[in-house]
Scaffold this motif. Sequence first.
Motif, short mmCIF file in Angstrom:
data_model
loop_
_atom_site.label_atom_id
_atom_site.label_comp_id
_atom_site.label_asym_id
_atom_site.label_seq_id
_atom_site.Cartn_x
_atom_site.Cartn_y
_atom_site.Cartn_z
N VAL A 16 -47.36 18.75 -43.51
CA VAL A 16 -48.40 18.49 -44.51
C VAL A 16 -47.89 17.52 -45.59
O VAL A 16 -48.60 16.60 -46.00
N ASP B 232 -43.42 10.18 -49.09
CA ASP B 232 -44.88 10.20 -48.81
C ASP B 232 -45.22 9.68 -47.42
O ASP B 232 -46.36 9.74 -47.01
N SER B 233 -44.27 9.10 -46.72
CA SER B 233 -44.61 8.50 -45.43
C SER B 233 -43.85 9.20 -44.30
O SER B 233 -44.46 9.87 -43.47
N MET C 248 -43.29 13.09 -40.03
CA MET C 248 -44.37 12.23 -40.51
C MET C 248 -45.27 13.09 -41.38
O MET C 248 -45.67 14.17 -40.95
N PHE C 249 -45.57 12.62 -42.57
CA PHE C 249 -46.29 13.48 -43.53
C PHE C 249 -47.78 13.15 -43.52
O PHE C 249 -48.19 12.09 -43.98
N ILE C 250 -48.57 14.06 -42.97
CA ILE C 250 -50.03 13.87 -42.89
C ILE C 250 -50.69 15.08 -43.55
O ILE C 250 -50.73 16.17 -42.97
N PRO C 251 -51.21 14.91 -44.76
CA PRO C 251 -51.72 16.08 -45.49
C PRO C 251 -53.01 16.67 -44.91
O PRO C 251 -53.22 17.87 -44.99
N GLU C 252 -53.86 15.85 -44.32
CA GLU C 252 -55.17 16.34 -43.89
C GLU C 252 -55.08 16.95 -42.48
O GLU C 252 -54.55 16.34 -41.55
N ASN D 275 -57.24 17.67 -40.06
CA ASN D 275 -57.92 16.99 -38.95
C ASN D 275 -57.13 15.76 -38.49
O ASN D 275 -57.02 15.49 -37.30
N ALA D 276 -56.63 15.02 -39.46
CA ALA D 276 -55.87 13.82 -39.13
C ALA D 276 -54.56 14.19 -38.43
O ALA D 276 -54.11 13.50 -37.51
N ALA E 46 -55.48 15.06 -34.97
CA ALA E 46 -55.83 13.83 -34.25
C ALA E 46 -54.57 13.08 -33.84
O ALA E 46 -54.49 12.51 -32.75
N ALA E 47 -53.57 13.11 -34.70
CA ALA E 47 -52.30 12.44 -34.38
C ALA E 47 -51.65 13.10 -33.16
O ALA E 47 -51.04 12.42 -32.33
N GLN F 32 -53.38 14.79 -30.79
CA GLN F 32 -54.26 14.52 -29.64
C GLN F 32 -54.07 13.10 -29.11
O GLN F 32 -54.18 12.86 -27.92
N ASN G 112 -58.11 26.71 -53.19
CA ASN G 112 -57.26 25.90 -52.32
C ASN G 112 -56.94 26.59 -51.00
O ASN G 112 -56.78 25.95 -49.98
#
Lengths: 314, 515
Positions: free
Chosen positions: B40, B198-199, B235-239, B241-242, B245-246, B248, B372
Motif C-alpha cells: 500500500v 513513494d514509488s 512497488m507502492f500502490i495505495p489504491e 483496485n489498482a 489490476a497490477a 491481473q 478509514n
Amino acid sequence: MLRGVALRLLQAIPVVVIFAVLVFTLLHLLPGDPAVAIAGSEAAPEAIERIRQQLGLDRPLLEQLAAWFGRLAHGDFGTSLILNQSVLSAVVERLPVTLSLSFLSLTITVPTGIMLGVLAAYWRNSWLDSLVMVSALVGVSLPSFWLAILSVIFFSVTLGWFPPAGYTPISQGLWPWLSALIQPAVVLALFQIGFLARITRSAMLDVLDQDFIRTARAKGVDEWTTISKHAFRNTLIPVVTVSGIILSLLIGGSVVVEQVFALPGIGRLIVQGILARDYPLVQGTMLIFGFSFVAINILVDIIYMTVDPRVRFG
Amino acid sequence: MSLRTLTLTLSISIVIAGALAGTTSSLAQNKGGQIVYSTVAGPASLDPYMAGSLVELEIVHGIFETLVAMDENYNARPMLASKVETGDEAKTFTFTLRKGVKFSTGQEMTSADVLASFQRYAKVSTNASLLADVEKYETPDPYTFVVHLKSTNAVFVDLLKSSTYPLVVLPADQKDKPAREVEIIGTGPFKLGEWQKDSHLVLLRNDNYVPDETASGPDGFAGNKTVYVDSIRYMFIPEANARLAALQTKKVDAIADLTLDLAKRLDGNAELATLKTFPYCQQYFVLHATNGLTANPLIRQAIREVVNVDDIVAATGILSQRNPSLLYPASPYYAGEMATTFYDQKSPEKAKELLKQAGYNGEKLILQTNSNYPYMRDSILVLSEQLKEAGINADVQVIDWMSNSNNLQRGTGNWNVSTTSFCSPPLLGPQQWKSTIYTFPHIDKDPPMDAAFDSLFKSVDQQARKTAWFDIEKRVLDQSYLIKVTDTGSLRGYNTRVQGLKPYFYMRFWNTWLK
C-alpha cells in the motif's frame, strides 16, 4: 507593464503570509498526532512521548509557528517528519511527475474543451449542443476516483492498453512515460473539459449575438473566418481566465488521481502528509502550492494584456 | 532375464527416471529473476530501531537480523546468537554469537557490534524502554555478549524477539548515528538497492550472507535462509483496485492487502492465487475504563453481554476466525477455554439486569469509530444496534482514523467504546500485552492485575508465568476492559509463478523462487 507586474507581486506577499498562517493554524487544529502516526497505533505512551520530544512537538504552538516563519525567512520549508528529508527537496523530487501530469492534462483539456464549447455554441439548441452539454455535465459530475478505478479496470485489465499504476520518467523513453500518464491525464481532464466547454459555449454565445459578427456576415466574410478570427478571439478573455483556474485545479486534482494511479507526485505526498499529520510536509507543500497559484494568477493577468491591449494593471 | 524382459525393465526404469527427473525439475528452486511485490505504501525510514509499520518491518527483516527472532509460531528462537543462557535469577543473559556471520559489506560481526547496537538502541529507539533496566553489558570475547539487568526479568529474551522496533545488530560504526540516519547495512539475506520514495524500493540478494547451517531450513525469521531470486522490487500502490489490476496484468507478482470482495476477481484465473494468513491480528471493542458510563464495571460487563460476534463478522465481511482468547492456540500461554465464558454472549436480557444493578438511566453511551477502516465502522454500527436492543442509548461518532487512533491512545475525545485491532501483542505473547492492556482502556488502577503482571515478569518458573497470564487474561475479559470480537486474517494475492510463499504475518522472500 513591468510596474504592473511588480505591483501584483507586492500584493501577493500578504496573501501568501495570511495563507501560511491559515495553513499552520488549521493543520494544528486537526485532531491527531504525528507522533502516533510515526510510532504506530499500538505504540506505548512513553514511545509516543519520546517521539514528540524528538520532533519538538511538545513545544507551545506559537513557538512552533515562530520557528517555522523564522526558517521560511531563510528559504527553509522545514523537514518532513515521516520522510526525514527537507520539504523543498521532497517537493522538487516529485515536481516532474505532477507537472507532467498537469500539463499533459491541460493539453488535452484546453483544445478539447474549447472545441466542444465552440461547436455547441455554433450549433446552439441542436442535438450536437445537447450532446456536448450533457456530456459536459456528466464529466463535471463524475467523481474522479471512481472514474479512475473504472478506467483501470477497462483500459488496463480488460484491454491491456496502459499500465494500471506507476510512473516511468521521460528519460526512459517517450512512450513508457506517455503510456503511464495518458490514463490519469485523461481522467483528470474529463472534469475540466466539461467545465471549459460550458464556459466557452456561454462566452461564444454572447459574442455570436454581437453586432460586429452580424456585420462580418453581412459583409460576406466566410463562416470560418467569422468564427475563428472575429468571434473566437473575443471569447478568449473568459477562456484564458478559466484555463488559468483549470491549471490550478489540475494541480489540485492530482491529489486523487496520483493516489489511484500510484504516481509519485506532489498530490500523493500531500495525502501521505495529511494522513500522518506531518505538519512541516503539509505546511511546506501547501505553501508551495499557494506560491504556484499566485504565480499562475499573475501569469493570467499578463496574458490578459496580450490578448486584450485595453486591459491594464493598477 | 530374457532380452525382452530386460528391454521392458529398462524402458520402465527410463520412464520412471524421466518422470522423477521431471518432478524434481518442477520442484527445483530456480535461481535468479526479480519478484515484484506491491504494498500500500512505502517505508518512511529504514532505521530498524524506529521501524513500526508493516512495510518497513517486512523490508527491515530482510536486511537485518536480531540475536533472537520469532520462529514460525512466533516464539523466540536464537538467530545471530547460537545459544542464550539465562542466569542469576533471570538477571543475567549470555548470548553466544554465531561465528563467521558477516555484514553485507563483508565485515565479520562480533560482540563489539552487538554492544554498539544495544547502546544505540537505548539512545534512539522508540522502544528504548526495553533496555531501561540494564545495569551493564560485557563482551568477554568477540563471540560472547552478556547483559546484566538490575532486576529479574523472566521474559527478557521473549521481549528481544519483538519484530516491531527490532533490536537488530548494526556495524559498530553506526553507534552514534542519530535516529533515522543510520546506514542500511545488515547481516540479513538481502541488502538495499535502489529506493525511490513513494514509488519503489529494490532489495538485492546479499552475496555476503552467511546462513545458519545448524538449522535444517527457515523457521519464521530465524533458521537457515536461502535467497534464490536476484532481487525483490517493492512497488507502492495505495489504491486497492489498482494494486489488484497490477497483479491481473502481471505488472507485479504479489500484492498485499487484498479484500475478500476484490479477491473474487481472481476466481477462475489459474495463474493467480490468494495467500490467507492466520494468525494475523485480533479485533477488540475497547472500553474507556475512566470516562463516564464505562468507568462503571457493571456497564462495561453489560456491553460485553450484548455482543453477537457472528452478526458483527457478517456485517464487516472481513477474513476472520472465532477465537475467544487474547492469544492464539499455538502459544504456550493460550487459555481459550477460560476465555469462552466471556465471549460472544449475545444476551441482551443479562445486559439489562447488569444495567439495572448499575443504576443506568438512559444516559448517552458514546461509540467512536472512523471512516478509514470500514470494518471498524461497521462493527461499531452493529454493536450500537445490539446495545439499543438492551436499552442502551448508544450514540455513534464517526471521525477519521488519525483522530480515532489518537483518542484511543490518549483517552481524549470523550468516548466510551471504540474498536481497533491489535497485531503484535497476540502474536508475541503475554509480555507484549502489558502496555496495550493498560494504555487503550485507560486503566487507572487495578491491583490484582498489577500483581499478576509483576508475577509474570518475575517468575522464573514457566508454570508460574502461565498462571499469572491466566489471571491477567481473566481479569481483562471479566472487567471488560477489552471485549474480544474475532481473529482477523490477512489476504494477499500472488502469481503462481512465485513458488515457496508461506503464510506468515510478514511477507518473506527468502526460500521463494520463480517458476
